[in-house]
Scaffold this motif. Structure first.
Motif, short mmCIF file in Angstrom:
data_model
loop_
_atom_site.label_atom_id
_atom_site.label_comp_id
_atom_site.label_asym_id
_atom_site.label_seq_id
_atom_site.Cartn_x
_atom_site.Cartn_y
_atom_site.Cartn_z
N ALA A 1 0.86 -1.00 0.00
CA ALA A 1 0.03 -0.03 -0.08
C ALA A 1 0.91 1.17 -0.04
CB ALA A 1 -0.93 0.24 1.17
N ARG A 2 0.46 2.18 -0.68
CA ARG A 2 1.01 3.57 -0.81
C ARG A 2 0.46 4.58 0.07
NH1 ARG A 2 4.73 4.16 -5.65
NH2 ARG A 2 5.18 1.79 -6.19
N ARG A 3 1.05 5.39 0.74
CA ARG A 3 0.53 6.50 1.70
C ARG A 3 -0.02 7.76 0.76
NH1 ARG A 3 4.94 7.61 6.00
NH2 ARG A 3 6.28 7.32 4.11
N VAL A 4 0.82 7.68 -0.31
CA VAL A 4 0.50 8.86 -1.40
C VAL A 4 0.43 8.44 -2.76
CG1 VAL A 4 1.48 10.76 0.19
CG2 VAL A 4 2.90 9.62 -1.49
N PRO A 5 -0.39 8.95 -3.52
CA PRO A 5 -0.76 8.53 -4.79
C PRO A 5 0.90 8.56 -5.78
CG PRO A 5 -1.65 10.67 -4.76
CD PRO A 5 -1.21 9.95 -3.19
N GLY A 6 0.82 7.90 -6.93
CA GLY A 6 1.84 8.27 -7.80
C GLY A 6 3.07 7.49 -7.39
N LEU A 7 4.09 7.84 -8.35
CA LEU A 7 5.46 7.12 -8.24
C LEU A 7 6.15 7.80 -7.10
CD1 LEU A 7 6.54 6.93 -11.88
CD2 LEU A 7 5.33 5.37 -10.71
N ARG A 8 7.16 6.95 -6.68
CA ARG A 8 8.02 7.35 -5.55
C ARG A 8 9.25 7.90 -6.23
NH1 ARG A 8 6.80 1.75 -2.88
NH2 ARG A 8 5.34 2.31 -1.17
N ARG A 9 9.79 8.79 -5.53
CA ARG A 9 11.15 9.43 -6.09
C ARG A 9 12.16 8.38 -6.67
NH1 ARG A 9 12.61 13.87 -1.38
NH2 ARG A 9 11.11 15.62 -2.17
N GLU A 10 12.34 7.23 -5.73
CA GLU A 10 13.23 6.17 -6.22
C GLU A 10 12.80 5.62 -7.49
OE1 GLU A 10 11.00 4.65 -2.53
OE2 GLU A 10 11.94 6.49 -3.26
N GLU A 11 11.46 5.46 -7.83
CA GLU A 11 10.98 4.87 -8.82
C GLU A 11 11.42 5.56 -10.09
OE1 GLU A 11 7.36 2.07 -7.26
OE2 GLU A 11 7.06 4.26 -7.40
N VAL A 12 11.24 7.05 -9.79
CA VAL A 12 11.45 7.91 -11.11
C VAL A 12 12.96 7.73 -11.50
CG1 VAL A 12 11.46 10.34 -11.89
CG2 VAL A 12 9.52 9.22 -10.63
N ALA A 13 13.67 7.95 -10.30
CA ALA A 13 15.12 7.82 -10.59
C ALA A 13 15.40 6.45 -11.25
CB ALA A 13 15.92 7.92 -9.17
N ALA A 14 14.99 5.24 -10.85
CA ALA A 14 15.25 4.14 -11.68
C ALA A 14 14.71 4.12 -12.96
CB ALA A 14 14.41 2.99 -10.94
N LEU A 15 13.63 4.55 -13.30
CA LEU A 15 12.98 4.88 -14.76
C LEU A 15 14.26 5.74 -15.60
CD1 LEU A 15 9.09 5.21 -13.97
CD2 LEU A 15 10.38 3.30 -15.29
N ALA A 16 14.63 6.68 -15.02
CA ALA A 16 15.33 7.80 -15.75
C ALA A 16 16.84 7.08 -15.70
CB ALA A 16 15.62 8.89 -15.09
N ALA A 17 17.11 6.11 -14.96
CA ALA A 17 18.43 5.38 -14.97
C ALA A 17 19.63 6.57 -14.28
CB ALA A 17 18.88 5.12 -16.29
N VAL A 18 19.19 7.10 -13.17
CA VAL A 18 19.96 8.09 -12.58
C VAL A 18 20.06 7.73 -11.05
CG1 VAL A 18 19.69 9.97 -14.17
CG2 VAL A 18 18.14 9.74 -12.14
N SER A 19 20.93 8.63 -10.10
CA SER A 19 20.95 7.97 -8.86
C SER A 19 19.69 8.78 -8.18
CB SER A 19 22.12 8.53 -8.21
OG SER A 19 22.26 10.06 -8.06
N VAL A 20 19.16 8.22 -6.94
CA VAL A 20 18.07 8.84 -6.14
C VAL A 20 18.59 10.15 -5.89
CG1 VAL A 20 16.64 8.62 -4.36
CG2 VAL A 20 17.09 6.67 -5.47
N ASP A 21 19.72 10.38 -5.50
CA ASP A 21 20.41 11.53 -4.92
C ASP A 21 20.23 12.64 -6.01
OD1 ASP A 21 20.57 10.73 -2.34
OD2 ASP A 21 22.88 10.26 -2.59
N HIS A 22 20.42 12.19 -7.14
CA HIS A 22 20.47 13.11 -8.34
C HIS A 22 19.18 13.51 -8.70
CE1 HIS A 22 23.73 14.60 -11.04
NE2 HIS A 22 22.98 14.53 -12.25
N TYR A 23 18.28 12.72 -8.77
CA TYR A 23 16.68 12.96 -8.90
C TYR A 23 16.31 14.07 -7.87
CZ TYR A 23 11.70 13.26 -9.56
OH TYR A 23 10.74 13.65 -9.74
N ILE A 24 16.59 13.54 -6.57
CA ILE A 24 15.97 14.38 -5.35
C ILE A 24 16.76 15.92 -5.51
CG2 ILE A 24 16.07 14.86 -2.82
CD1 ILE A 24 16.08 11.84 -2.61
N ARG A 25 17.65 16.01 -5.86
CA ARG A 25 18.48 17.16 -6.27
C ARG A 25 17.64 18.06 -7.31
NH1 ARG A 25 23.50 15.47 -7.77
NH2 ARG A 25 23.73 15.47 -5.65
N LEU A 26 17.16 17.57 -8.36
CA LEU A 26 16.42 18.02 -9.12
C LEU A 26 15.08 18.60 -8.58
CD1 LEU A 26 15.75 19.04 -12.15
CD2 LEU A 26 15.25 16.63 -12.61
#
Length: 297
Positions: A30-55
């Protein structure tokens, strides 16, 4: 507008609208909030989670163009949304005032409006079978032809400071009669303003215009909060034209008419031989009041 906050809000809104199933990812629990998590977006974009969070925190200057493209792909952004992301991430690419100070005595939109070349006015007037008008950066109606006043409103009667697409659509009661699908026109108008604020995030006058509209109209504020971005440069619409007592089915196109990227012409046409084309011809025959058909005051 704070480009960092706008970038954060935009990225959050776009990952929130996607589900794991939409992008081929398994949904774990179960997800507390709708949508993709940050780490999932990072994985799809093939970048580090830290890199995506920075953006997502608005630190786009530390992110390469390649990462921006990868994130746009991961979030399934449309062409208009990609432009908006790029504009927010690279605001310094746009000079907030590329054409210098605006002349204070221009005839186009009143005493404080920008000058519109006489040749541009003449070109608008040659479109005697097509309602057309020239729009500035904030949606200001800078010039128009006679037929536009017959199909829409007599722009010369509207005070210059309120003669914008935003003010007309959201605060003029005639707009809800004119546009049969007013909600679609409202979304289109907000999406346009959202897009130009992304392109010129440091424009104080543009930000003030948006803030005033948000304060003046609950509908504008509601749609603005949805973060729509303009993707279209042409479409069809249905207008209820009181001057003709008829419904018009028109297509519209946008053109960059001048060397100023802030000015766009919007021209409406009807299919040849259609009832709407006949109505436009009849409206065009109505005598133009002196000084009002081309945007002159």
């Amino acid at each position: 507008m704070d480009a960092k906050i706008a970038l954060r809000d935009f990225l959050v809104s776009r990952r929130t609208r996607l589900n794991p199933d939409d992008v081929g990812l398994p949904a774990h629990g179960a997800r507390r909030v709708p949508g993709l998590r940050r780490e999932e977006v990072a994985a799809l974009a093939a970048v580090s989670v830290d890199h995506y969070i920075r953006l997502e925190r608005g630190n786009a200057s530390l992110v390469s163009d390649a990462v921006l493209h990868a994130v746009a792909d991961a979030l399934r952004l449309s062409p208009g949304e990609r432009r908006y992301l790029r504009d927010l991430a690279r605001p310094d690419r746009h000079d907030p005032a590329p054409w210098g100070p605006v002349p204070a005595d221009g005839p186009g939109a009143g005493a404080a409006g920008p000058r519109v070349r006489a040749s541009v006015r003449r070109l608008l007037d040659t479109l005697d079978g097509s309602p057309a008008y020239l729009v500035g950066r904030d949606g200001a109606i800078l010039a128009w032809n006679h037929l536009a006043t017959r199909v829409f409103v007599d722009f010369a009667e509207i005070p210059a400071e309120r003669r914008t697409i935003g003010w007309i659509v959201f605060t003029d009661p005639r707009a809800r009669i004119l546009y049969l699908d007013w909600e679609a026109k409202a979304h289109e108008t907000v999406a346009y303003l959202r897009s130009v604020t992304g392109r010129w995030p440091h424009d104080a006058e543009l930000a003030r215009h948006v803030a005033e509209l948000r304060s003046a109209s609950a509908d504008f504020d509601r749609i603005w909060s949805e973060l729509p971005v303009l993707d279209i440069t042409h479409a069809t619409c249905r207008l209820r034209c009181p001057a003709a007592g008829a419904v018009l089915e028109l297509s519209w196109e946008t053109f960059q008419l001048t060397d100023n990227p802030e000015e766009i012409m919007v021209a409406y046409t009807a299919a040849e031989g259609s009832p709407s084309a006949a109505v436009l011809r009849d409206l065009a025959r109505v005598e133009c009041p002196s000084g009002q058909g081309d945007g002159q005051q």
